[in-house]
Design a protein around this motif. Structure first.
Motif, PDB file in Angstrom:
ATOM      1  N   ILE A 109       0.852  -1.182   0.000  1.00  0.00           N
ATOM      2  CA  ILE A 109       0.000   0.000   0.000  1.00  0.00           C
ATOM      3  C   ILE A 109       0.892   1.237   0.000  1.00  0.00           C
ATOM      4  O   ILE A 109       2.124   1.126   0.094  1.00  0.00           O
ATOM      5  CB  ILE A 109      -1.001  -0.044   1.182  1.00  0.00           C
ATOM      6  CG1 ILE A 109      -2.277   0.701   0.823  1.00  0.00           C
ATOM      7  CG2 ILE A 109      -0.357   0.457   2.482  1.00  0.00           C
ATOM      8  CD1 ILE A 109      -3.467   0.265   1.639  1.00  0.00           C
ATOM      9  N   TYR A 110       0.268   2.410  -0.069  1.00  0.00           N
ATOM     10  CA  TYR A 110       0.986   3.660  -0.323  1.00  0.00           C
ATOM     11  C   TYR A 110       0.501   4.757   0.617  1.00  0.00           C
ATOM     12  O   TYR A 110      -0.692   4.861   0.920  1.00  0.00           O
ATOM     13  CB  TYR A 110       0.718   4.063  -1.771  1.00  0.00           C
ATOM     14  CG  TYR A 110       1.068   5.487  -2.118  1.00  0.00           C
ATOM     15  CD1 TYR A 110       2.278   5.791  -2.724  1.00  0.00           C
ATOM     16  CD2 TYR A 110       0.182   6.538  -1.849  1.00  0.00           C
ATOM     17  CE1 TYR A 110       2.600   7.111  -3.067  1.00  0.00           C
ATOM     18  CE2 TYR A 110       0.493   7.845  -2.182  1.00  0.00           C
ATOM     19  CZ  TYR A 110       1.698   8.130  -2.789  1.00  0.00           C
ATOM     20  OH  TYR A 110       2.006   9.424  -3.112  1.00  0.00           O
ATOM     21  N   SER A 111       1.449   5.579   1.054  1.00  0.00           N
ATOM     22  CA  SER A 111       1.083   6.827   1.731  1.00  0.00           C
ATOM     23  C   SER A 111       2.243   7.794   1.571  1.00  0.00           C
ATOM     24  O   SER A 111       3.203   7.507   0.853  1.00  0.00           O
ATOM     25  CB  SER A 111       0.770   6.574   3.220  1.00  0.00           C
ATOM     26  OG  SER A 111       0.261   7.762   3.810  1.00  0.00           O
ATOM     27  N   SER A 112       2.131   8.950   2.181  1.00  0.00           N
ATOM     28  CA  SER A 112       3.201   9.949   2.085  1.00  0.00           C
ATOM     29  C   SER A 112       3.587  10.417   3.478  1.00  0.00           C
ATOM     30  O   SER A 112       2.742  10.510   4.374  1.00  0.00           O
ATOM     31  CB  SER A 112       2.723  11.142   1.250  1.00  0.00           C
ATOM     32  OG  SER A 112       3.755  12.096   1.130  1.00  0.00           O
ATOM     33  N   ALA A 113       4.877  10.751   3.626  1.00  0.00           N
ATOM     34  CA  ALA A 113       5.376  11.326   4.879  1.00  0.00           C
ATOM     35  C   ALA A 113       5.062  12.816   4.864  1.00  0.00           C
ATOM     36  O   ALA A 113       5.950  13.676   4.944  1.00  0.00           O
ATOM     37  CB  ALA A 113       6.869  11.077   5.004  1.00  0.00           C
ATOM     38  N   GLY A 114       3.792  13.102   4.723  1.00  0.00           N
ATOM     39  CA  GLY A 114       3.354  14.478   4.586  1.00  0.00           C
ATOM     40  C   GLY A 114       1.920  14.623   5.040  1.00  0.00           C
ATOM     41  O   GLY A 114       1.319  13.685   5.573  1.00  0.00           O
ATOM     42  N   THR A 115       1.367  15.808   4.793  1.00  0.00           N
ATOM     43  CA  THR A 115      -0.005  16.067   5.209  1.00  0.00           C
ATOM     44  C   THR A 115      -1.011  15.500   4.211  1.00  0.00           C
ATOM     45  O   THR A 115      -2.143  15.181   4.570  1.00  0.00           O
ATOM     46  CB  THR A 115      -0.231  17.585   5.344  1.00  0.00           C
ATOM     47  OG1 THR A 115       0.222  18.212   4.130  1.00  0.00           O
ATOM     48  CG2 THR A 115       0.560  18.136   6.514  1.00  0.00           C
ATOM     49  N   LEU A 116      -0.592  15.399   2.938  1.00  0.00           N
ATOM     50  CA  LEU A 116      -1.418  14.789   1.896  1.00  0.00           C
ATOM     51  C   LEU A 116      -0.503  14.008   0.973  1.00  0.00           C
ATOM     52  O   LEU A 116       0.697  14.301   0.868  1.00  0.00           O
ATOM     53  CB  LEU A 116      -2.141  15.867   1.061  1.00  0.00           C
ATOM     54  CG  LEU A 116      -3.242  16.684   1.732  1.00  0.00           C
ATOM     55  CD1 LEU A 116      -3.663  17.833   0.802  1.00  0.00           C
ATOM     56  CD2 LEU A 116      -4.453  15.818   2.085  1.00  0.00           C
ATOM     57  N   THR A 117      -1.044  13.023   0.261  1.00  0.00           N
ATOM     58  CA  THR A 117      -0.234  12.306  -0.736  1.00  0.00           C
ATOM     59  C   THR A 117      -0.006  13.209  -1.947  1.00  0.00           C
ATOM     60  O   THR A 117      -0.537  14.325  -2.021  1.00  0.00           O
ATOM     61  CB  THR A 117      -0.953  11.028  -1.212  1.00  0.00           C
ATOM     62  OG1 THR A 117      -2.070  11.408  -2.030  1.00  0.00           O
ATOM     63  CG2 THR A 117      -1.403  10.165  -0.050  1.00  0.00           C
ATOM     64  N   CYS A 118       0.716  12.690  -2.930  1.00  0.00           N
ATOM     65  CA  CYS A 118       1.008  13.496  -4.120  1.00  0.00           C
ATOM     66  C   CYS A 118      -0.248  13.789  -4.919  1.00  0.00           C
ATOM     67  O   CYS A 118      -0.329  14.786  -5.625  1.00  0.00           O
ATOM     68  CB  CYS A 118       2.069  12.796  -4.972  1.00  0.00           C
ATOM     69  SG  CYS A 118       3.640  12.623  -4.090  1.00  0.00           S
ATOM     70  N   ALA A 119      -1.245  12.926  -4.836  1.00  0.00           N
ATOM     71  CA  ALA A 119      -2.520  13.178  -5.520  1.00  0.00           C
ATOM     72  C   ALA A 119      -3.552  13.757  -4.547  1.00  0.00           C
ATOM     73  O   ALA A 119      -4.765  13.681  -4.785  1.00  0.00           O
ATOM     74  CB  ALA A 119      -3.033  11.894  -6.156  1.00  0.00           C
ATOM     75  N   SER A 120      -3.061  14.298  -3.423  1.00  0.00           N
ATOM     76  CA  SER A 120      -3.898  15.032  -2.454  1.00  0.00           C
ATOM     77  C   SER A 120      -4.908  14.177  -1.689  1.00  0.00           C
ATOM     78  O   SER A 120      -6.018  14.625  -1.385  1.00  0.00           O
ATOM     79  CB  SER A 120      -4.623  16.204  -3.139  1.00  0.00           C
ATOM     80  OG  SER A 120      -3.681  17.077  -3.694  1.00  0.00           O
ATOM     81  N   TYR A 121      -4.514  12.961  -1.394  1.00  0.00           N
ATOM     82  CA  TYR A 121      -5.324  12.110  -0.512  1.00  0.00           C
ATOM     83  C   TYR A 121      -4.749  12.204   0.911  1.00  0.00           C
ATOM     84  O   TYR A 121      -3.608  12.632   1.093  1.00  0.00           O
ATOM     85  CB  TYR A 121      -5.294  10.656  -1.015  1.00  0.00           C
ATOM     86  CG  TYR A 121      -6.128  10.443  -2.259  1.00  0.00           C
ATOM     87  CD1 TYR A 121      -5.759  11.027  -3.471  1.00  0.00           C
ATOM     88  CD2 TYR A 121      -7.283   9.668  -2.227  1.00  0.00           C
ATOM     89  CE1 TYR A 121      -6.532  10.852  -4.614  1.00  0.00           C
ATOM     90  CE2 TYR A 121      -8.059   9.485  -3.380  1.00  0.00           C
ATOM     91  CZ  TYR A 121      -7.674  10.079  -4.567  1.00  0.00           C
ATOM     92  OH  TYR A 121      -8.430   9.913  -5.689  1.00  0.00           O
ATOM     93  N   PRO A 122      -5.493  11.798   1.930  1.00  0.00           N
ATOM     94  CA  PRO A 122      -4.958  11.867   3.296  1.00  0.00           C
ATOM     95  C   PRO A 122      -3.638  11.099   3.403  1.00  0.00           C
ATOM     96  O   PRO A 122      -3.483  10.035   2.797  1.00  0.00           O
ATOM     97  CB  PRO A 122      -6.039  11.181   4.145  1.00  0.00           C
ATOM     98  CG  PRO A 122      -7.284  11.279   3.336  1.00  0.00           C
ATOM     99  CD  PRO A 122      -6.869  11.267   1.896  1.00  0.00           C
TER     100      PRO A 122
END
Ligand code: GLA
Length: 468
Positions: A109-122
């Motif tokens: 699965i995928y997520s980002s070390a940020g406030t939103l992913t690159c496609a602006s998902y949580p």
């Protein structure tokens, strides 16, 4: 269960994360390059089924990774949990994971070390423990962790903090979850990621282009998009040795199977990603692949450059459009020599052994059996130099196996020891005393003895498993 204690082993001189995973570069498939955000549970199920039906599963392609856009975009649920988008994944991710596991594959699965992913998902910054726990409860085996929307934490220490928080969260779940960092080479990730992740993207996003320059992808440095194969390869040349068991340079997903690359370009790309030991994560539509695509991805000789015991490839030289890369066997007897032609026409050239066995008069003087690994063409009694023809945008990949005794000039004290190896008897010269332990037999599909101190590894393809 994984020990919650963090254990480290050495990779490229740095202590590496040892969560028991990615001892060899991970292999699999990812949704992004074919489907982007247009994914649903059928996308994943069809891909997993195709990986099994096509036989790719038997060659080590095991992780099926859901990239960006899998969750409800508007936010988390009342308990703060991420929620799989019910219109895309009506049966939920746990159900999907069970299906994928049932096919003998693993799921990512995928997520980002940020406030939103690159496609602006949580995304997961500040929610690491909660999200890791949720994924573990679903049976997730792999996390690709991106770098978008970093909340200003873009310094090297900011990167280390953000990626370490998720490492610790994954470890604390007790479930083995391969941790794939995706910060595009920012803050020289190869210098600090080994204790944190199992792999780290070292460049911007790949596209299926051989060498077209694109303004979106810098010629040097980190980040970008629409990066060509040669752009990424030239960046990787400087840092290749930073990868090792447990933590690998990630040159981004494979673009084998994309029709805007010809067969030679795809073979060059696959050879180099294997030899540098990048993760081998396919990105093409596996439900519509050709036999030619499968043949490239399942070439055992080339897969062995990645999954076998060869060293990470390093670049010996770049001269105009010709590059020479090499890998060593652990006992430094056999060599892989890759001659790469990035130029616009086929080239025939003679490579003197002084360019291959640099400053090693003993190896330069030896005689070799040379096998070209894409064609399986064997040439015996090669001495002094080798003449090769390399197609435009292609590679020539030779395995050099010495005949008889090789005395190396790079060691001062040595003892000659004989042993029987796959493909014949070889006398090797070891540094500093006789070798008593020869190591392991291995390779995908290997079912023979795992050690070969006094015996020989054999395999239908003698170049696939070695007694070292
Ligand atoms: C970044 C990553 C890509 C992909 C996308 C998804 O660009 O580098 O590999 O995951 O985000 O939005």
């Amino acid at each position: 269960m994984l020990s919650k204690a963090i254990v480290f082993v050495l990779v490229g001189g740095a202590a590496a994360l040892d969560n028991g995973l990615a001892k060899k570069p991970q292999m699999g498939w990812n949704t992004w390059n074919t489907f982007g955000c247009n994914i649903n549970q059928q996308t994943i199920l069809s891909a997993a089924q195709a990986i099994k039906n096509s036989g790719l599963i038997n060659y080590g392609y095991e992780y099926v990774v859901i990239d960006d856009c899998w969750s409800v975009k508007s936010g988390r649920d009342g308990s703060g949990n991420l929620v799989a988008d019910p219109s895309k994944f009506p049966n939920g991710i746990k159900w999907l994971a069970d299906q994928v596991h049932g096919l003998g594959l693993k799921i990512g699965i995928y997520s980002s070390a940020g406030t939103l992913t690159c496609a602006s998902y949580p995304a997961s910054l500040g929610r690491e423990q909660q999200d890791a726990k949720l994924w573990a409860s679903w049976g997730i085996d792999y996390l690709k962790y991106d770098n978008c929307n970093d909340a200003g934490q873009s310094s090297q220490q900011g990167n280390i903090n953000r990626y370490t928080a998720m490492r610790d969260a994954l470890l604390s779940t007790g479930r083995p979850i391969l941790y794939s960092l995706c910060n595009w080479g920012v803050a020289q990730v190869w210098n600090w990621a080994a204790p944190i992740g199992n792999s780290w993207r070292m460049s911007g996003d790949i596209t299926a282009s051989f060498d077209t320059a694109n303004g979106g992808c810098p010629a040097t440095g980190s980040g970008g998009y629409l990066c060509s194969i040669m752009n990424i390869l030239n960046k990787a040349a400087d840092i290749a040795t930073k990868g090792g068991p447990g933590g690998w340079n990630d040159l981004d997903m494979l673009v084998v199977g994309f029709s805007n690359l010809n067969s030679d370009e795809q073979k060059l790309h696959f050879t180099m990603w294997a030899a540098i030991k990048s993760p081998l994560i396919m990105g093409h539509d596996v439900t519509k692949q050709t036999a030619a695509t499968i043949a490239i991805l399942t070439n055992r000789n080339i897969l062995d450059l990645s999954q076998g015991t060869w060293s990470v490839a390093t670049r010996t030289y770049v001269r105009s459009n010709i590059q020479l890369w090499q890998q060593n066997s652990p006992d430094n007897v056999d060599r892989i020599v890759i001659v790469l032609n990035s130029g616009g026409s086929d080239q025939t050239l003679t490579v003197p052994f002084s360019d291959i066995f640099v400053n090693d008069s003993g190896r330069q003087a030896a005689t070799y059996t040379v096998t070209e690994l894409w064609t399986n063409t064997v040439t015996n009694s090669v001495k002094g130099q080798i003449s090769v023809t390399v197609k435009r945008h292609g590679v020539w990949v030779g395995r050099f196996h010495p005949s008889g005794t090789v005395s190396t000039s790079s060691v001062s004290s040595r003892t000659t020891t004989s042993t029987t190896r796959a493909g014949g008897t070889t006398t090797t010269t070891a540094a500093g005393g006789s070798q008593t332990k020869w190591g392991q037999c291995g390779g995908i599909g290997w079912t023979g003895p795992t050690t070969c101190q006094d015996s020989t590894c054999t395999y239908s393809n003698p170049y696939y498993s070695q007694c070292l």
